[in-house]
Design an enzyme around this catalytic site. Structure first.
Site, PDB file in Angstrom:
ATOM      1  N   CYS A   1       0.815  -1.228   0.000  1.00 55.27           N
ATOM      2  CA  CYS A   1       0.000   0.000   0.000  1.00 55.27           C
ATOM      3  C   CYS A   1       0.843   1.271   0.000  1.00 55.27           C
ATOM      4  O   CYS A   1       0.331   2.352  -0.282  1.00 55.27           O
ATOM      5  CB  CYS A   1      -0.943   0.005   1.197  1.00 55.27           C
ATOM      6  SG  CYS A   1      -1.920  -1.481   1.297  1.00 55.27           S
TER       7      CYS A   1
ATOM      8  N   HIS B   1      -3.450   6.807   3.327  1.00 60.98           N
ATOM      9  CA  HIS B   1      -3.840   5.523   2.732  1.00 60.98           C
ATOM     10  C   HIS B   1      -5.229   5.163   3.252  1.00 60.98           C
ATOM     11  O   HIS B   1      -5.514   5.298   4.447  1.00 60.98           O
ATOM     12  CB  HIS B   1      -2.815   4.449   3.114  1.00 60.98           C
ATOM     13  CG  HIS B   1      -3.245   3.071   2.722  1.00 60.98           C
ATOM     14  ND1 HIS B   1      -3.737   2.788   1.464  1.00 60.98           N
ATOM     15  CD2 HIS B   1      -3.286   1.909   3.426  1.00 60.98           C
ATOM     16  CE1 HIS B   1      -4.048   1.504   1.413  1.00 60.98           C
ATOM     17  NE2 HIS B   1      -3.789   0.949   2.581  1.00 60.98           N
TER      18      HIS B   1
ATOM     19  N   ASN C   1     -10.122  -0.590   0.472  1.00 60.65           N
ATOM     20  CA  ASN C   1      -8.670  -0.465   0.439  1.00 60.65           C
ATOM     21  C   ASN C   1      -8.162  -0.961  -0.915  1.00 60.65           C
ATOM     22  O   ASN C   1      -8.263  -2.149  -1.214  1.00 60.65           O
ATOM     23  CB  ASN C   1      -8.082  -1.290   1.598  1.00 60.65           C
ATOM     24  CG  ASN C   1      -6.566  -1.263   1.637  1.00 60.65           C
ATOM     25  OD1 ASN C   1      -5.911  -0.799   0.711  1.00 60.65           O
ATOM     26  ND2 ASN C   1      -6.009  -1.772   2.716  1.00 60.65           N
TER      27      ASN C   1
END
Ligand code: COA
Length: 328
Positions: A114, A255, A285
């Site tokens: 990520c 994030h 996500n």
């Protein structure tokens, strides 16, 4: 003095939307649980005929158009992904060829989960600033639905597919564009979030398939705790390094993993939540795609204005992490 600026951004999300209520028909979960524990309401899911490179290319085309840059001008292409089309070659090679980026461009993938987009940005930033390359296209793209265990309610509610991209180049002006960038990785947390099989440690076999070991495995509570700690730490360090206070940050793009992680960050940094860009309710996500999708949206929705300062903060499997400061 020169600076490296982001001259264009773009994003793409597949048409198909999977809502929490759709998920409640697949696994033992509810819309209420997912909303309360994560803040996610729906996510985009790529079709069987769409791979990571297809998403990457669509986001890249949007970013190139936004920057008014032709594929032929790109001499550095970096794709951040953990769900590339194939183990080899790199997804960047597929993107390079199909977009018509010249073969003399340096094209490669980055595996930093990520945090991948911030890793790509740091590399492009340094390479452009030192005149090694002129114009970079950096992409975060993920088809996480291909790595998701759709029988595991503790993970399948979290992830989604999508891509975001940015074009970077140098300008003869100081103090604008990327004014800070910092990265890190702490490998002691490797087993807290991983795909156990499919690499050289555990190559694909009938047993790995039977064990569902080609899908994401995660210790959610441990990852949550690490994320809260690390994101706060990297944000503070970045502000300190650049002698900035929290109230000088116009927008934070974190994030997008869990709304509770972002709320905790807002409290600890004392930056009100309305100065955080949050779109995880609509995307879930999307790993390396999460920050560039949010960045492209924030620009499109007028949340970023000339002269403002944006703080980007990432964490991901590894545990990797990073932060960047941009003055627009
Ligand atoms: N629906 C309903 N119940 C669920 C569920 C779901 N989708 N997933 C887990 N549960 C249950 C658990 O089985 C547990 O039940 P029990 O108490 O009977 O054992 C209960 O809910 C609480 O589970 P827990 O894991 O403690 O929940 P949590 O509050 O930690 O939330 C996560 C779980 C995954 C949402 C949270 O830990 C998280 O977001 N972690 C970080 C994940 C992340 O960001 N990963 C990507 C990093 S880049």
């Amino acid at each position: 003095m020169a600076s490296v600026v982001i001259t264009g951004v773009g994003s793409y999300a597949p048409n198909k939307i999977l809502t929490n209520s759709d998920l409640s028909k697949i696994v033992d979960t509810t819309d209420q649980w997912i909303c309360e524990r994560t803040g996610i309401k729906e996510r985009h899911i790529a079709g069987d005929d769409e791979a990571c490179s297809d998403l990457a290319i669509k986001a890249a085309i949007a970013a190139l158009a936004d920057a008014n840059v032709k594929p032929g001008e790109i001499d550095l292409l970096i794709v951040a992904t953990c769900s590339g089309d194939m183990p080899l070659p790199s997804t960047a090679c597929l993107v390079q060829h199909r977009l018509g980026i010249p073969a003399h461009a340096t094209s490669f993938d980055i595996a930093a989960a990520c945090s991948g987009f911030l890793y790509a940005m740091e590399i492009a930033y340094g390479q452009i600033l030192t005149n090694r390359y002129k114009c970079a296209l950096i992409i975060g793209a993920e088809k996480l639905s291909a790595l998701t265990d759709w029988t595991d309610r503790t993970t399948c509610v979290l992830f989604g597919d999508g891509a975001g991209a940015a074009v970077l180049r140098k300008v003869d002006q100081s103090g604008i564009g990327i004014i800070g960038s910092d990265l890190g990785a702490d490998g002691q947390f490797v087993d807290k979030l991983c795909v156990p099989a499919g690499g050289s440690r555990k190559p694909a076999s009938a047993q790995t398939v039977a064990d569902r070991a080609h899908f994401i495995r995660m210790n959610g509570r441990e990852v949550f705790k690490s994320a809260v700690r690390v994101m706060d730490q990297v944000a503070r360090e970045m502000l300190e390094q650049h002698h900035l206070t929290a109230d000088q940050i116009d927008l934070v793009i974190p994030h997008q993993a869990n709304r509770r992680i972002i709320e905790s960050l807002s409290q600890s940094l004392k930056i009100p939540l309305d100065r955080f860009y949050i779109n995880l309710d609509r995307y879930g996500n999307t790993s390396a795609a999460s920050i560039p999708i949010a960045l492209a949206e924030a620009r499109r929705f007028g949340r970023i204005k000339p002269g403002q300062i944006t703080l980007l903060i990432a964490f991901g499997a590894g545990l990797t992490y990073g932060s960047a400061l941009i003055r627009w």
